[in-house]
Design a protein around this motif. Structure first.
Motif, PDB file in Angstrom:
ATOM      1  N   GLU A  25      -6.834   5.858   1.131  1.00 44.77           N
ATOM      2  CA  GLU A  25      -5.575   5.307   0.625  1.00 44.77           C
ATOM      3  C   GLU A  25      -4.910   4.281   1.543  1.00 44.77           C
ATOM      4  O   GLU A  25      -4.049   3.535   1.108  1.00 44.77           O
ATOM      5  N   THR A  64      -2.119   1.355   0.682  1.00 44.26           N
ATOM      6  CA  THR A  64      -0.794   1.663   1.211  1.00 44.26           C
ATOM      7  C   THR A  64      -0.296   0.525   2.096  1.00 44.26           C
ATOM      8  O   THR A  64       0.859   0.087   1.967  1.00 44.26           O
ATOM      9  N   GLU A 100       0.603  -2.591  -0.011  1.00 50.89           N
ATOM     10  CA  GLU A 100       1.906  -2.436  -0.661  1.00 50.89           C
ATOM     11  C   GLU A 100       3.039  -2.535   0.351  1.00 50.89           C
ATOM     12  O   GLU A 100       4.070  -3.160   0.084  1.00 50.89           O
TER      13      GLU A 100
END
Length: 173
Positions: free
Chosen positions: A114, A118, A121
């Motif tokens: 992830e 992450t 973003e």
């Protein structure tokens, strides 16, 4: 006991109390294993793709496929070897073992999976925040008369090579 011996004794006691002075440095093999479970080679591939896209935009006369080999297998090996001393400097062998254990765990593997999305973003949020913050600060400076409407120092007649424009062109978006 002489002052010199006393100082050495105190130094040894402090080092033993902190535990870090005599902590074993991780081996190159340990660091390589950590880098593997953290998917550092996969991160190199992402970096390579980002760099290739950027270079293709900046130099459209060079085929995009040329830049895809920027971090080739030899580059991965060289970059990995160059990074190992940093891990050895900042982590002990026991800490690297603990990190390997964590990154092999389901949670550690989820973090590895992830983290790219992450971070992308988070970077986008940071860029948006930065544009808005800069626009707000430029606006305040203009209201205070420290900048003119073009983002230049008033009364200079020159902007020193370009007006100081907030990122995003000052639109606040």
């Amino acid at each position: 006991m002489t002052v010199g011996k006393w100082a050495v004794c105190v130094g040894v006691c402090v080092a033993l109390a902190t535990g870090s002075a005599f902590a074993a440095q991780p081996s190159e093999a340990q660091v390589r294993e950590l880098m593997q479970v953290m998917n550092v080679p996969g991160q190199f591939a992402v970096m390579n793709n980002q760099m290739a896209a950027m270079m293709s935009q900046q130099l459209p006369c060079v085929p995009a496929s040329y830049w895809q080999t920027y971090i080739d297998k030899n580059g991965v090996d060289q970059l990995t070897k160059a990074m190992i001393p940093a891990y050895q400097h900042h982590f002990t062998a026991d800490e690297v073992d603990g990190l390997i254990k964590f990154y092999r765990s389901p949670l550690g593997q989820r973090l590895v999976t992830e983290m790219p999305a992450t971070m992308a973003e988070a970077a986008q949020s940071g860029q948006q925040w930065g544009r808005q913050r800069t626009t707000d600060m430029f606006s305040a400076l203009q209201k205070e008369g420290k900048l003119d409407s073009q983002g230049r120092c008033p009364g200079t007649g020159s902007d020193g090579g370009g007006a100081a424009t907030p990122p995003g062109g000052g639109s606040g978006q």
